[in-house]
Enzyme design. Structure first.
Site, PDB file in Angstrom:
ATOM      1  N   ASN A  64       0.872  -1.171   0.000  1.00 47.57           N
ATOM      2  CA  ASN A  64       0.000   0.000   0.000  1.00 47.57           C
ATOM      3  C   ASN A  64       0.916   1.230   0.000  1.00 47.57           C
ATOM      4  OD1 ASN A  64      -1.659   2.150   0.533  1.00 47.57           O
ATOM      5  ND2 ASN A  64      -2.823   1.124   2.141  1.00 47.57           N
ATOM      6  N   ASN A  91       2.859   4.910 -10.136  1.00 52.03           N
ATOM      7  CA  ASN A  91       1.626   4.974 -10.918  1.00 52.03           C
ATOM      8  C   ASN A  91       0.365   4.755 -10.092  1.00 52.03           C
ATOM      9  OD1 ASN A  91      -0.136   4.260 -13.431  1.00 52.03           O
ATOM     10  ND2 ASN A  91      -0.127   2.375 -12.214  1.00 52.03           N
ATOM     11  N   SER A 144      -1.578  13.425 -14.299  1.00 45.74           N
ATOM     12  CA  SER A 144      -2.850  13.286 -15.016  1.00 45.74           C
ATOM     13  C   SER A 144      -3.100  14.584 -15.755  1.00 45.74           C
ATOM     14  CB  SER A 144      -3.973  13.069 -13.991  1.00 45.74           C
ATOM     15  OG  SER A 144      -5.237  13.218 -14.574  1.00 45.74           O
ATOM     16  N   TYR A 157      -8.740  15.051  -6.246  1.00 42.05           N
ATOM     17  CA  TYR A 157      -7.901  14.328  -7.216  1.00 42.05           C
ATOM     18  C   TYR A 157      -6.977  15.304  -7.945  1.00 42.05           C
ATOM     19  CZ  TYR A 157      -6.788  11.269 -11.245  1.00 42.05           C
ATOM     20  OH  TYR A 157      -6.144  10.528 -12.221  1.00 42.05           O
ATOM     21  N   ALA A 159      -5.998  18.275  -7.092  1.00 42.60           N
ATOM     22  CA  ALA A 159      -4.990  18.871  -6.196  1.00 42.60           C
ATOM     23  C   ALA A 159      -3.831  17.903  -6.003  1.00 42.60           C
ATOM     24  CB  ALA A 159      -5.636  19.211  -4.854  1.00 42.60           C
ATOM     25  N   ILE A 190      -7.827   7.417 -20.531  1.00 46.65           N
ATOM     26  CA  ILE A 190      -7.284   6.124 -20.956  1.00 46.65           C
ATOM     27  C   ILE A 190      -8.254   5.036 -20.509  1.00 46.65           C
ATOM     28  CG2 ILE A 190      -5.258   4.599 -20.859  1.00 46.65           C
ATOM     29  CD1 ILE A 190      -4.675   7.499 -21.851  1.00 46.65           C
TER      30      ILE A 190
HETATM   31  N1  LIG Z   1      -7.334   5.885 -16.728  1.00 47.99           N
HETATM   32  C1  LIG Z   1      -7.280   7.177 -16.931  1.00 47.99           C
HETATM   33  O1  LIG Z   1      -8.024   7.741 -17.743  1.00 47.99           O
HETATM   34  C2  LIG Z   1      -6.263   8.021 -16.186  1.00 47.99           C
HETATM   35  C3  LIG Z   1      -6.138   9.366 -16.550  1.00 47.99           C
HETATM   36  C4  LIG Z   1      -5.211  10.146 -15.910  1.00 47.99           C
HETATM   37  C5  LIG Z   1      -4.412   9.609 -14.909  1.00 47.99           C
HETATM   38  N2  LIG Z   1      -4.570   8.303 -14.565  1.00 47.99           N
HETATM   39  C6  LIG Z   1      -3.709   7.802 -13.497  1.00 47.99           C
HETATM   40  O2  LIG Z   1      -3.065   6.623 -13.938  1.00 47.99           O
HETATM   41  C7  LIG Z   1      -2.789   5.786 -12.825  1.00 47.99           C
HETATM   42  C8  LIG Z   1      -3.272   4.385 -13.126  1.00 47.99           C
HETATM   43  O3  LIG Z   1      -4.657   4.447 -13.381  1.00 47.99           O
HETATM   44  P1  LIG Z   1      -5.461   3.262 -14.111  1.00 47.99           P
HETATM   45  O4  LIG Z   1      -6.462   3.918 -14.954  1.00 47.99           O
HETATM   46  O5  LIG Z   1      -4.521   2.278 -14.674  1.00 47.99           O
HETATM   47  O6  LIG Z   1      -6.226   2.683 -12.828  1.00 47.99           O
HETATM   48  P2  LIG Z   1      -6.588   1.197 -12.371  1.00 47.99           P
HETATM   49  O7  LIG Z   1      -7.636   1.379 -11.335  1.00 47.99           O
HETATM   50  O8  LIG Z   1      -6.838   0.317 -13.552  1.00 47.99           O
HETATM   51  O9  LIG Z   1      -5.233   0.712 -11.681  1.00 47.99           O
HETATM   52  C9  LIG Z   1      -4.750   1.296 -10.502  1.00 47.99           C
HETATM   53  C10 LIG Z   1      -3.990   0.248  -9.726  1.00 47.99           C
HETATM   54  O10 LIG Z   1      -3.485   0.889  -8.544  1.00 47.99           O
HETATM   55  C11 LIG Z   1      -3.689   0.016  -7.459  1.00 47.99           C
HETATM   56  N3  LIG Z   1      -3.755   0.785  -6.211  1.00 47.99           N
HETATM   57  C12 LIG Z   1      -4.773   1.560  -5.775  1.00 47.99           C
HETATM   58  N4  LIG Z   1      -4.470   2.070  -4.555  1.00 47.99           N
HETATM   59  C13 LIG Z   1      -3.236   1.615  -4.237  1.00 47.99           C
HETATM   60  C14 LIG Z   1      -2.398   1.789  -3.123  1.00 47.99           C
HETATM   61  N5  LIG Z   1      -2.770   2.523  -2.074  1.00 47.99           N
HETATM   62  N6  LIG Z   1      -1.177   1.182  -3.128  1.00 47.99           N
HETATM   63  C15 LIG Z   1      -0.794   0.411  -4.180  1.00 47.99           C
HETATM   64  N7  LIG Z   1      -1.569   0.194  -5.257  1.00 47.99           N
HETATM   65  C16 LIG Z   1      -2.777   0.791  -5.288  1.00 47.99           C
HETATM   66  C17 LIG Z   1      -4.999  -0.696  -7.762  1.00 47.99           C
HETATM   67  O11 LIG Z   1      -5.126  -1.904  -7.018  1.00 47.99           O
HETATM   68  C18 LIG Z   1      -4.867  -0.926  -9.257  1.00 47.99           C
HETATM   69  O12 LIG Z   1      -4.227  -2.152  -9.542  1.00 47.99           O
HETATM   70  C19 LIG Z   1      -3.457   6.450 -11.617  1.00 47.99           C
HETATM   71  O13 LIG Z   1      -2.505   7.196 -10.889  1.00 47.99           O
HETATM   72  C20 LIG Z   1      -4.474   7.378 -12.253  1.00 47.99           C
HETATM   73  O14 LIG Z   1      -4.789   8.473 -11.432  1.00 47.99           O
HETATM   74  C21 LIG Z   1      -5.477   7.491 -15.179  1.00 47.99           C
END
Ligand SMILES: NC(=O)c1ccc[n+]([C@@H]2O[C@H](COP(=O)([O-])OP(=O)(O)OC[C@H]3O[C@@H](n4cnc5c(N)ncnc54)[C@H](O)[C@@H]3O)[C@@H](O)[C@H]2O)c1
Length: 254
Positions: A64, A91, A144, A157, A159, A190
């Site tokens: 975590n 990430n 992001s 988010y 911030a 994404i």
């Molecule tokens: N998908 C989008 O459109 C998008 C856009 C901008 C930014 N992001 C950023 O990209 C990153 C990945 O997003 P995603 O879309 O792949 O999300 P996702 O939910 O598919 O994957 C996120 C992963 O992070 C893990 N996670 C969550 N809290 C955690 C913690 N406290 N410690 C360790 N692991 C943890 C989850 O278990 C999951 O496997 C994030 O930081 C998100 O904010 C995503």
């Protein structure tokens, strides 16, 4: 230009899903030994086993990122297992509960900050301790489009993601002359399980509205973020530090 991570060790947090998983797979295919860290320890280990079964070097670690002791133990485990840590993609991230600022709760603020900002700080602190000692490293933090613009009902988010860019630039300055680069990637919309969760949470209309505002007219794929992360992490970006790259189909340029 060939990007290779042969003999390198890479860490990806939030690696059990979405962007993190696509990036962990890309690092493995490019020759790195990869640590897949996730709060969902079982899923991280299963994905690492799939990579190992395919002939890559990979380990899954439950962590975590909101807890510094878990992050420090995770980095220690990687160094014990693979001997060093060359590259890290911070990430792991979560969404906030949609609410305008007057209605948002302190609990949601702390939850989102704890993972999306403190989590990145925890990871950088542990990674930079190792990279400083070994004399090299490259870090990419996941911000992001929310790190660049505001978002109604998404203040917590946005911030946190703005804060990630502040941490990125500050650490980049600190280590610029010590062979450690620190950059960020700013994904747009994404399609990942996070987007599925947003639809399930009643945000389909908002996502459809965003799609209309994307100049390229489509969602991004996790692999398109992975490509940017691999370049930023590689020697091909050897003169790039303190930067954020938007990979968003042109969304924030308007
Ligand atoms: N998908 C989008 O459109 C998008 C856009 C901008 C930014 N992001 C950023 O990209 C990153 C990945 O997003 P995603 O879309 O792949 O999300 P996702 O939910 O598919 O994957 C996120 C992963 O992070 C893990 N996670 C969550 N809290 C955690 C913690 N406290 N410690 C360790 N692991 C943890 C989850 O278990 C999951 O496997 C994030 O930081 C998100 O904010 C995503």
């Amino acid at each position: 230009m060939e990007i290779s991570f042969k003999d390198k060790v890479a860490l990806v947090t939030g690696a059990a899903s979405g962007i993190g998983l696509a990036t962990a797979k890309a690092f493995a295919r490019a020759g790195a030994a990869v640590a897949l860290a996730d709060i969902n320890a079982d899923a991280a280990r299963i994905e690492a086993t799939h990579l190992a079964d395919a002939g890559y070097r990979a380990v899954g670690i439950g962590c975590n990122v909101a807890h510094l002791d878990e992050v420090e133990a995770m980095v220690k485990e990687i160094v014990v297992r693979f001997g060093r840590l060359d590259v890290a993609f911070n990430n792991a991230g979560i969404q906030n509960k949609l609410a305008e600022t007057a209605d948002a709760t302190p609990e949601d603020f702390d939850r989102v900050m704890g993972v999306n900002l403190r989590g990145v700080w925890n990871c950088m602190k542990a990674e930079l301790t190792q990279m400083r000692a070994q004399g090299n490293g490259a870090i990419v933090n996941c911000s992001s489009l929310g790190g660049l613009v505001g978002g109604a009902q998404r203040g917590n988010y946005h911030a946190a993601k703005h804060g990630v860019l502040g941490l990125t630039k500050s650490a980049a300055l600190e280590y610029a002359q010590r062979n450690i680069r620190v950059n960020a990637v700013c994904p747009g919309l994404i399609w990942t399980p996070m987007a599925d969760q947003m639809v399930a949470g009643g945000q389909k209309e908002a996502l459809d509205g965003m799609l209309l505002a994307i100049p390229m007219g489509r969602h991004g794929k996790p692999e398109e973020i992975a490509n940017a992360v691999l370049w930023l992490s590689s020697d091909a970006a050897s003169y790039v530090t303190g930067q954020s790259i938007s990979v968003d189909g042109g969304f924030v340029m308007r």
